[in-house]
Design a protein around this motif. Sequence first.
Motif, PDB file in Angstrom:
ATOM      1  N   MET A 236      -3.751   3.608   1.920  1.00  0.00           N
ATOM      2  CA  MET A 236      -2.672   3.562   3.140  1.00  0.00           C
ATOM      3  C   MET A 236      -3.057   4.888   3.704  1.00  0.00           C
ATOM      4  O   MET A 236      -2.497   5.772   3.990  1.00  0.00           O
ATOM      5  CB  MET A 236      -1.328   4.084   2.564  1.00  0.00           C
ATOM      6  CG  MET A 236      -0.676   2.519   1.953  1.00  0.00           C
ATOM      7  SD  MET A 236      -0.216   1.458   3.289  1.00  0.00           S
ATOM      8  CE  MET A 236       1.004   2.063   4.378  1.00  0.00           C
ATOM      9  N   THR A 244       1.197  -0.469   9.835  1.00  0.00           N
ATOM     10  CA  THR A 244       2.111  -1.079   8.994  1.00  0.00           C
ATOM     11  C   THR A 244       3.787  -0.780   9.752  1.00  0.00           C
ATOM     12  O   THR A 244       4.582  -1.411   9.927  1.00  0.00           O
ATOM     13  CB  THR A 244       2.652  -0.397   7.830  1.00  0.00           C
ATOM     14  OG1 THR A 244       1.206  -0.769   6.951  1.00  0.00           O
ATOM     15  CG2 THR A 244       3.730  -0.738   6.994  1.00  0.00           C
ATOM     16  N   ILE A 248       5.251  -4.058  11.115  1.00  0.00           N
ATOM     17  CA  ILE A 248       6.150  -4.606  10.171  1.00  0.00           C
ATOM     18  C   ILE A 248       7.575  -3.853  10.322  1.00  0.00           C
ATOM     19  O   ILE A 248       8.630  -4.351  10.167  1.00  0.00           O
ATOM     20  CB  ILE A 248       5.602  -4.454   8.562  1.00  0.00           C
ATOM     21  CG1 ILE A 248       4.399  -5.415   8.547  1.00  0.00           C
ATOM     22  CG2 ILE A 248       6.450  -4.705   7.548  1.00  0.00           C
ATOM     23  CD1 ILE A 248       3.679  -5.132   7.265  1.00  0.00           C
ATOM     24  N   LEU A 271       3.341  -4.043   0.158  1.00  0.00           N
ATOM     25  CA  LEU A 271       2.335  -4.456   1.069  1.00  0.00           C
ATOM     26  C   LEU A 271       1.211  -4.918   0.319  1.00  0.00           C
ATOM     27  O   LEU A 271       0.814  -4.573  -0.587  1.00  0.00           O
ATOM     28  CB  LEU A 271       1.885  -3.388   2.088  1.00  0.00           C
ATOM     29  CG  LEU A 271       2.651  -2.858   2.950  1.00  0.00           C
ATOM     30  CD1 LEU A 271       2.328  -1.474   3.654  1.00  0.00           C
ATOM     31  CD2 LEU A 271       3.135  -3.691   4.275  1.00  0.00           C
ATOM     32  N   ILE A 273      -3.027  -4.799   1.297  1.00  0.00           N
ATOM     33  CA  ILE A 273      -3.641  -4.530   2.526  1.00  0.00           C
ATOM     34  C   ILE A 273      -5.144  -5.125   2.098  1.00  0.00           C
ATOM     35  O   ILE A 273      -5.720  -5.004   1.171  1.00  0.00           O
ATOM     36  CB  ILE A 273      -3.880  -2.797   2.128  1.00  0.00           C
ATOM     37  CG1 ILE A 273      -2.512  -2.250   2.015  1.00  0.00           C
ATOM     38  CG2 ILE A 273      -4.804  -2.446   3.466  1.00  0.00           C
ATOM     39  CD1 ILE A 273      -1.572  -2.059   3.154  1.00  0.00           C
ATOM     40  N   PRO A 278      -2.526  -4.920   7.179  1.00  0.00           N
ATOM     41  CA  PRO A 278      -1.383  -4.906   6.050  1.00  0.00           C
ATOM     42  C   PRO A 278      -0.647  -6.438   6.374  1.00  0.00           C
ATOM     43  O   PRO A 278      -0.156  -6.671   7.389  1.00  0.00           O
ATOM     44  CB  PRO A 278      -0.431  -3.904   6.537  1.00  0.00           C
ATOM     45  CG  PRO A 278      -0.806  -3.524   8.024  1.00  0.00           C
ATOM     46  CD  PRO A 278      -1.966  -4.031   8.210  1.00  0.00           C
TER      47      PRO A 278
END
Length: 424
Positions: A236, A244, A248, A271, A273, A278
């Motif tokens: 991340m 993200t 999202i 998530l 990835i 993502p």
Amino acid sequence: MNLLLIGSGGREHALAWKIAASPLVSKLYVAPGNPGIAEEAECVALDVADHQAVLTFCREHEVDLVVVGPEAPLVAGIADILEAAGVKVFGPSKAAAQLEGSKGFTKDLCARFHIPTGAYKRFSDATAAREYVQAQGAPIVVKADGLAAGKGVTVAMTIEEAIAAVDDCFEGAFGSAGAEVVVEEFLTGEEASFFCLCDGKTALPFGTAQDHKRVGDGDTGPNTGGMGAYSPAPVMDQTVLDRTMREIVEPTMRGMAEMGHPFKGVLFVGLMIDNGAPKLIEFNTRFGDPECQVLMTRLKDDLVVLIQAAVDGQLANVSVRWSEEPALTVVMAAEGYPANPRKGSVISAIDKADALEDVKVFHAGTALKEGSLIANGGRVLTVTATGKTVKQAQTRAYEAVKAIDWPEGFYRSDIGWRAVAREG
């Protein structure tokens, strides 16, 4: 202020530990709590499923704020009952908690608001679900629509396994949670957990982690509620985090508000990835367990200040500071977990583990019996450590695990393997 925390697991021990450290808190109650939590707060024998009893307790003890740890009370609407009576509560409404309470609701939300996720179909009929599985092939994912304590998801590598999972749901293996089934695309990539504090309008990023769901080393065996975690999750990076939020989290916040269900509380974004892109696996509407343990260990700010900002709609005016040192937690589980954990075995020497450098042992499923600490659940302890590197945190956590005297417990020996490999 007087604060009531609801729950009894490792997540709640970590929250109680962090909340108790706040100078804003004059009295912390936890219902029902556990022996570890009792070292931080006053545990009260409340039936948290009885929302009226919780409300009565709040009135009698002048509780200023309720923090709800687990998902079941949220999905059942405890926040609505408390807020209607004028008690401040950190957690989403019943309608907003559908993001966790119904896999189908979340999938439909993603379709409506163009949130990237796996292709899916909902079923209330076993024959139709089986036919869909046959047509799609494997690997494929079968999910009970409702709450199943982390056990209603099957990542099926064969058609036979998927059909068996469909049959389990419709034959009652997960109770009412399996009355409807979501069958969805198998996503490839690396999983990560991302958290946001939300106040209905603003979503404040609140850390990343990586969980280890499978029961055995090398990510083998059945899915569990989580056998360990570390934070932050290297996958991340800032680019993925920004995507993200943009693709999202922000559409979800706008969509929920548009539907009349503004989301307040913790949004846990599960998530996958793949090449920096993502996709949503699922939402939860509370802190993860054991991710909460590593987040609380790294959080430098007063958690209560942040919770108050979320409750009062002021998240746009606060920020979050984290320790740069990673944290890692190892779950010690009872023999037989996840299928049939054996309760009652005696645990000792936790104090030896807690005395080690940068180590904190959180209780998850423990109880006291005749003066002895015993295993009283599937996941029993979460042994957490920090270090300058993930490898150092891992070494310290396993040193602490080995210091605990519990022959009937077991654990994975490879928590953090992805991050350690990245460190070289």
